[in-house]
Design a protein around this motif. Structure first.
Motif, mmCIF file in Angstrom:
data_model
loop_
_atom_site.group_PDB
_atom_site.id
_atom_site.type_symbol
_atom_site.label_atom_id
_atom_site.label_comp_id
_atom_site.label_asym_id
_atom_site.label_seq_id
_atom_site.Cartn_x
_atom_site.Cartn_y
_atom_site.Cartn_z
ATOM 1 N N GLY A 136 0.848 -1.184 0.000
ATOM 2 C CA GLY A 136 0.000 0.000 0.000
ATOM 3 C C GLY A 136 0.884 1.234 0.000
ATOM 4 O O GLY A 136 1.653 1.461 -0.920
ATOM 5 N N ASN A 137 0.779 2.030 1.059
ATOM 6 C CA ASN A 137 1.638 3.203 1.215
ATOM 7 C C ASN A 137 2.723 3.001 2.261
ATOM 8 O O ASN A 137 3.401 3.953 2.644
ATOM 9 N N ARG A 138 2.901 1.773 2.705
ATOM 10 C CA ARG A 138 3.881 1.482 3.750
ATOM 11 C C ARG A 138 5.124 0.847 3.141
ATOM 12 O O ARG A 138 5.041 -0.200 2.491
ATOM 13 N N PRO A 139 6.296 1.487 3.306
ATOM 14 C CA PRO A 139 7.524 0.862 2.811
ATOM 15 C C PRO A 139 7.870 -0.376 3.622
ATOM 16 O O PRO A 139 7.803 -0.373 4.851
ATOM 17 N N VAL A 140 8.229 -1.456 2.930
ATOM 18 C CA VAL A 140 8.536 -2.721 3.591
ATOM 19 C C VAL A 140 10.034 -2.950 3.673
ATOM 20 O O VAL A 140 10.587 -3.129 4.756
ATOM 21 N N ARG A 141 10.702 -2.919 2.540
ATOM 22 C CA ARG A 141 12.141 -3.193 2.527
ATOM 23 C C ARG A 141 12.714 -2.776 1.186
ATOM 24 O O ARG A 141 12.003 -2.620 0.191
ATOM 25 N N VAL A 142 14.028 -2.619 1.172
ATOM 26 C CA VAL A 142 14.730 -2.409 -0.084
ATOM 27 C C VAL A 142 14.885 -3.761 -0.765
ATOM 28 O O VAL A 142 15.003 -4.793 -0.106
ATOM 29 N N ASP A 250 13.573 -5.583 10.265
ATOM 30 C CA ASP A 250 13.387 -4.299 10.917
ATOM 31 C C ASP A 250 12.614 -3.304 10.079
ATOM 32 O O ASP A 250 12.331 -2.207 10.540
ATOM 33 N N GLY A 251 12.258 -3.666 8.849
ATOM 34 C CA GLY A 251 11.459 -2.781 8.022
ATOM 35 C C GLY A 251 12.202 -1.582 7.490
ATOM 36 O O GLY A 251 11.602 -0.674 6.951
ATOM 37 N N LYS A 252 13.515 -1.552 7.613
ATOM 38 C CA LYS A 252 14.288 -0.417 7.149
ATOM 39 C C LYS A 252 14.986 -0.759 5.830
ATOM 40 O O LYS A 252 15.261 -1.916 5.552
ATOM 41 N N VAL A 253 15.278 0.266 5.083
ATOM 42 C CA VAL A 253 15.953 0.064 3.822
ATOM 43 C C VAL A 253 17.408 -0.298 4.093
ATOM 44 O O VAL A 253 18.115 0.392 4.822
ATOM 45 N N ALA A 254 17.853 -1.382 3.499
ATOM 46 C CA ALA A 254 19.217 -1.842 3.700
ATOM 47 C C ALA A 254 20.147 -1.177 2.701
ATOM 48 O O ALA A 254 19.758 -0.300 1.962
ATOM 49 N N ASP A 255 21.397 -1.631 2.702
ATOM 50 C CA ASP A 255 22.426 -1.044 1.839
ATOM 51 C C ASP A 255 23.000 -2.172 0.982
ATOM 52 O O ASP A 255 23.945 -2.822 1.373
ATOM 53 N N PRO A 256 22.426 -2.449 -0.205
ATOM 54 C CA PRO A 256 22.791 -3.630 -0.983
ATOM 55 C C PRO A 256 24.290 -3.753 -1.246
ATOM 56 O O PRO A 256 24.875 -4.793 -0.997
#
Length: 268
Positions: A136-142, A250-256
């Motif tokens: 939806g409008n919720r970011p999940v992960r990178v 943790d639902g945060k965007v990681a650093d590939p």
């Protein structure tokens, strides 16, 4: 080409000396007697200012940070950017390793997804965390580059297709600004080379700045196709006929392909 022509002009203007140019420290220059020629003298602060400006331009433009997390505030983004700049000054070789690693990954992705119209810029964008899964409008992960096959921009397509022009529109840098910085840095390096050819004094700080500028020029070339200072990634959604996504811790965007991962690879 401009740098080469400037060097050739300096060679023609004066004979090539066989001995090394005199190397002076800033302390010696600061206590040196005043110069009688106002047009040919360089003051202590002129050298300091020129070196600092060159180093700042090199670091500010050469460092291309990855896309921040959607829940990351602007102070956090600023602190991370300053940290990367300090790392580029203290350990520029680590920045070269990071840029090279991302360059290789981006080129590999461009070849793998050539049928989808991907370029090296697309590969950099995916590597720097450009595609983010949304519920939806919720970011999940990178999304890591190898996970994109199960996602699309709407949930109905086959692959996240985005034009190169759209990615470049998100970038805060362009070829003009990059070229201007390269010319400014090249002019500083040319001046130091010309002074060495003519046997004029060159300070230790200037030599350090030339070495630093040369190393950052390598970083700049490796990241030439990487978007600069992109703040927001592209929303993608899970295709409706594929399996459910893995649980995000943790639902945060990681650093590939991030700086800290590259630092760990270099040290351990």
């Amino acid at each position: 080409m401009i740098v080469l022509l400037s060097i050739l002009a300096a060679i023609r203007a004066s004979p090539i000396v066989q001995t090394s140019p005199p190397l002076v420290s800033l302390d010696q220059l600061h206590h040196a007697p005043s110069c009688d020629d106002p047009h040919g003298c360089r003051s202590f602060w002129d050298i300091i200012r020129s070196c600092i400006i060159t180093i700042f331009l090199c670091v500010w433009v050469s460092v291309h940070p990855n896309i921040p997390s959607p829940d990351e505030t602007w102070p956090q983004v600023a602190v991370r950017r300053v940290g990367l700049m300090l790392s580029a000054i203290v350990a520029p070789e680590i920045m070269v390793a990071w840029a090279l690693k991302q360059r290789v990954t981006a080129a590999t992705l461009a070849r793998m997804h050539k049928g989808e119209g991907w370029t090296t810029t697309h590969g950099f964008f995916a590597t720097m965390g450009g595609f983010i899964e949304y519920d939806g409008n919720r970011p999940v992960r990178v999304l890591l580059p190898d996970q994109l096959g199960s996602y699309s921009l709407t949930g109905n397509g086959d692959f996240p297709r985005i034009a190169k022009a759209e990615i470049e529109d998100r970038s805060k840098g362009d070829a003009v600004s990059k070229t201007l910085v390269v010319l400014q840095t090249g002019w500083f390096v040319t001046q130091c080379i010309a002074r060495g050819i003519r046997g004029l004094p060159v300070t230790e700080l200037e030599l350090v700045t030339v070495a630093f500028a040369t190393l950052n020029f390598v970083i700049y070339l490796l990241w030439w196709d990487k978007p600069l200072n992109v703040r927001c990634g592209v929303r993608v959604y899970k295709k409706r006929r594929t399996e459910q996504p893995d649980e995000d811790v943790d639902g945060k965007v990681a650093d590939p392909v991030g700086f800290w991962a590259t630092l760990g690879d270099a040290l351990f």
